[in-house]
Enzyme design. Structure first.
Site, PDB file in Angstrom:
ATOM      1  N   ARG A  56      64.362  53.546  25.262  1.00 47.69           N
ATOM      2  CA  ARG A  56      64.976  53.108  23.871  1.00 47.69           C
ATOM      3  C   ARG A  56      64.819  51.748  23.731  1.00 47.69           C
ATOM      4  NH1 ARG A  56      70.092  55.500  25.291  1.00 47.69           N
ATOM      5  NH2 ARG A  56      70.789  53.919  23.868  1.00 47.69           N
ATOM      6  N   ASN A  57      64.197  51.037  24.464  1.00 52.40           N
ATOM      7  CA  ASN A  57      63.944  49.475  24.497  1.00 52.40           C
ATOM      8  C   ASN A  57      63.040  49.320  23.352  1.00 52.40           C
ATOM      9  OD1 ASN A  57      63.262  46.734  24.507  1.00 52.40           O
ATOM     10  ND2 ASN A  57      64.716  46.683  26.194  1.00 52.40           N
ATOM     11  N   ALA A  58      63.291  48.632  22.379  1.00 54.02           N
ATOM     12  CA  ALA A  58      62.439  48.491  20.837  1.00 54.02           C
ATOM     13  C   ALA A  58      61.394  47.468  21.182  1.00 54.02           C
ATOM     14  CB  ALA A  58      63.274  47.913  20.136  1.00 54.02           C
ATOM     15  N   PHE A  59      61.120  46.766  22.392  1.00 57.70           N
ATOM     16  CA  PHE A  59      60.220  45.661  22.602  1.00 57.70           C
ATOM     17  C   PHE A  59      58.736  46.301  22.421  1.00 57.70           C
ATOM     18  CE2 PHE A  59      57.142  43.384  24.999  1.00 57.70           C
ATOM     19  CZ  PHE A  59      57.185  42.009  24.470  1.00 57.70           C
ATOM     20  N   THR A  63      65.968  43.319  22.162  1.00 51.47           N
ATOM     21  CA  THR A  63      65.370  44.451  21.790  1.00 51.47           C
ATOM     22  C   THR A  63      65.839  45.678  22.711  1.00 51.47           C
ATOM     23  OG1 THR A  63      63.781  44.270  23.711  1.00 51.47           O
ATOM     24  CG2 THR A  63      63.182  43.508  21.497  1.00 51.47           C
TER      25      THR A  63
END
Length: 175
Positions: free
Chosen positions: A48-51, A154
């Site tokens: 779920r990290n947006a990086f 992120t």
């Protein structure tokens, strides 16, 4: 460091080496890899990290591409990736849980000397920015020729901002 199923609060988490090509011009700094990243031995491994979705959108690759391809794309675009901390004691993955008395910073003096083209340091969130300014920057001899930017984290823990708003902030910083 491989994470175990039960956390030892005295266990020291050890980060990763930098990902950087000789011609890097931007350095993106996190604070310290989270538990999922440490288990997978990959930066920003939490699903779920947006990086990686943000980088993929900005640099033209799929966030589902193999890790080696994603990191190669960063390098091709002059982006280096690292963390402020080399090691720390932190129960879980939240930056707020980092023991500020037990942290060890990465060697930015050597890294920045070997990457003189870096002109911008982008901190992925408030914790990375604060840790860099308090613990790493004082060891670096002035003048400091870099723009140091605090970008929205992120991390999935930073849910107060939409992914699109994060994307716009990151786009502005990396352009």
């Amino acid at each position: 460091m491989k994470a175990s199923s039960s956390f030892d609060p005295s266990a020291r988490a050890v980060g990763f080496p930098p990902i950087a090509a000789p011609g890097a011009r931007i350095l993106i700094l996190g604070s310290m890899p989270g538990q999922q990243s440490l288990r997978d031995q990959a930066y920003y491994a939490h699903p779920r990290n947006a990086f990686w979705p943000i980088m993929g959108c900005l640099l033209g690759f799929s966030p589902d591409d193999p890790y080696a391809h994603r990191t190669a794309m960063l390098q091709q675009h002059g982006i280096a990736l690292w963390d402020v901390l080399q090691s720390c004691i932190r129960p879980g993955s939240l930056d707020a849980n980092i023991d500020r008395q037990q942290l060890v910073c990465n060697d930015f003096t050597s890294f920045l000397a070997s990457h003189p083209g870096i002109t911008r340091i982008c901190c992925n969130g408030a914790a990375a920015h604060d840790l860099f300014r308090r613990h790493a920057l004082p060891a670096l001899k002035p003048p400091h020729p870099w723009d140091i930017l605090r970008l929205p984290s992120t991390s999935p823990a930073h849910a107060g901002m939409s992914r699109d708003a994060k994307l716009q902030a990151w786009r502005a910083a990396l352009s």
